[in-house]
Design an enzyme around this catalytic site. Structure first.
Site, mmCIF file in Angstrom:
data_model
loop_
_atom_site.group_PDB
_atom_site.id
_atom_site.type_symbol
_atom_site.label_atom_id
_atom_site.label_comp_id
_atom_site.label_asym_id
_atom_site.label_seq_id
_atom_site.Cartn_x
_atom_site.Cartn_y
_atom_site.Cartn_z
ATOM 1 N N GLU A 163 -5.836 -7.128 7.300
ATOM 2 C CA GLU A 163 -4.532 -7.118 7.960
ATOM 3 C C GLU A 163 -4.514 -6.449 9.337
ATOM 4 O OE1 GLU A 163 -1.661 -7.361 4.017
ATOM 5 O OE2 GLU A 163 -1.732 -5.487 5.162
ATOM 6 N N GLU A 355 -4.640 -10.859 -1.557
ATOM 7 C CA GLU A 355 -3.612 -9.956 -2.099
ATOM 8 C C GLU A 355 -2.379 -10.784 -2.448
ATOM 9 O OE1 GLU A 355 -2.263 -6.606 0.148
ATOM 10 O OE2 GLU A 355 -4.290 -5.974 0.727
#
Length: 461
Positions: A163, A355
């Site tokens: 991320e 995720e």
């Protein structure tokens, strides 16, 4: 209906969020340790010093992972546990810990998927400019060489970074995440470009250790989703997902396009204009664009849109009471379908959900169990949409639930629970939630227990 035979079922966690042992066995400080020292930066004054003490409770935790039936576990390496100053001196005790972790997983028939960087940036390198220093690519490459050289005989699956939208955008622009900076766009774009250079260096370093590694990335999946089934809404959502009409990092392609396609999005370059001046040097994009084996992404929700009068996507306001997690994120299962379909089409790589999960209000009930039906329903709905994408041609290689256990949720401290395993933060006692036991049946049946999806009705707007 089961998932493909080769599909991988796993769960995930990050080093800083669970390991604890912040000052043990030679680990150096990182930027989250630094941020936590500042009053008011972390909710309720929490910090990651103890985490869930995974560092000292490794074998018991791995036994729980085995009880859950996990086929794979996505972990991250704490950079300052390996190189306390970020580069130079190697800490043998840090490598020993990850040796034990990898060996423990393999002994339980759980495949390790390793993320090299999940936000615990060494404080010593922050003092040398951090992501704003172009040398960070070399620092990250050195770290990668050390880790892959030690674990590469047993670890085949790697992700370079987790991320970048968050550790650059929130950490250097919004100020809410470590290192807590509020920089302007020219500096933010420079830091982001350097993170991409570091990615390229890391991939090269990994390939130099073994040519058969499976390498990918794990950005945030930022998707717009059609608010209805009309062709106009679908077209607007897809175009909106992959267009940049304003200055933002919340577009997956700003990071993924250079990595996979070898160029920044043209409309993004136009939007940022002079803010990008002097950042990209000759050869940078060729260095960043290294061959990858899968496109991993983290996905929790999406923004519903319709087509506006000028053909652009227009956001749809949610109906009051629309389901949301305790992160206040809207529950939007169809984001799984559209993201898998569109990212596979754009990047022509197998996709992996690195995720997905929800924060929930969990506690131990009077019967000693943790009942979390919302998490079960959430996961079932999202997985049904993922299977629908597979049925419609998307190549999806695996799914990692976030998170394997409750943990330190960054600036929110320990006040959000994402785990399949409940952690009592006073005693550190672990309890498998109902969702963990349910997830085991999903894995055992390769998704067949999810049903046919006929009751997976979309939520109202």
């Amino acid at each position: 209906m089961p998932f493909p035979k080769s599909f991988v079922w796993g769960a995930a966690a990050a080093s800083y969020q669970i390991e604890g042992a912040a000052k043990a066995d030679g680990r150096g400080p990182d930027v989250w340790d630094m941020l936590a020292r500042e009053p008011g930066r972390i909710e309720d004054g929490h910090n990651g010093d103890r985490g869930t003490d995974h560092y000292h409770r490794l074998d018991g935790d791995l036994d729980l992972f085995q009880q859950m039936g996990l086929q794979a576990y996505r972990l991250s390496i704490a950079w300052p546990r390996i190189l306390p100053e970020g580069c130079g001196r190697v800490n043998p005790a840090g490598l020993d810990f990850y040796d034990r972790l990898v060996d423990g997983l393999l002994a339980r028939n759980i495949t390790p998927w390793v993320t090299l960087f999940h936000w615990d940036f060494p404080y010593a390198l922050y003092c040398r400019g951090g992501w704003l220093n172009r040398d960070v690519a070399d620092w990250f490459g050195e770290y990668t060489q050390v880790v892959a050289g030690r674990l590469g005989d047993r670890v085949r699956h790697w992700m370079t970074q987790n991320e970048p939208q968050c550790y650059i955008g929130l950490g250097h622009g919004g100020g809410g995440h470590a290192p807590g900076l509020k920089l302007h766009w020219p500096e933010l774009l420079r830091a982001a470009h350097h993170s991409l250079l570091a990615h390229g260096t890391a991939v090269k370093a990994l390939r130099a250790v073994r040519s058969d590694f499976r390498i990918g990335i794990a950005p945030v999946a930022c998707v717009e989703i059609p608010a209805d089934d009309s062709a106009e809404s679908i077209q607007a959502a897809k175009a909106g997902t992959f267009s940049m009409r304003s200055k933002t990092f919340w577009k997956t392609q700003w990071f993924a396009d250079p990595m996979i396609l070898g160029s920044y999005p043209a409309d993004g370059l136009e939007v940022f204009g002079g803010d990008m001046a002097g950042i990209v040097q000759d050869g940078d994009l060729e260095h960043i664009c290294q061959p990858l084996d899968f496109f991993g992404y983290n996905i929790y929700n999406g923004q519903r849109v319709t087509q506006g009068p000028e053909g652009h996507s227009v956001s749809v306001t949610a109906t009051p009471g629309h389901p949301a997690t305790t992160m206040h994120w809207r529950v939007e299962p169809t984001c799984m379908y559209w993201a898998a379909k569109w990212f596979h089409e754009r990047y022509q790589l197998p996709v992996v959900i690195t995720e997905n999960g929800l924060a929930n209000n969990d506690w131990v009930h009077l019967d000693g169990r943790v009942h979390d039906p919302q998490r079960i329903d959430f996961t079932q709905r999202y997985l049904l949409e993922l299977r629908r994408a597979i049925d419609d041609g998307a190549e999806v290689a695996g799914y990692f639930h976030w998170s394997v256990m409750d943990n330190f949720e960054w600036a929110l401290g320990y006040n959000r629970r994402f785990g399949l395993i409940y952690v009592d933060y006073g005693t550190l006692e672990r309890t498998l939630k109902d969702s963990a036991l349910w997830y085991r049946t999903v894995i055992e049946s390769n998704g067949d227990v999810l049903g046919d999806g006929r009751n997976n009705k979309p939520y109202g707007t």
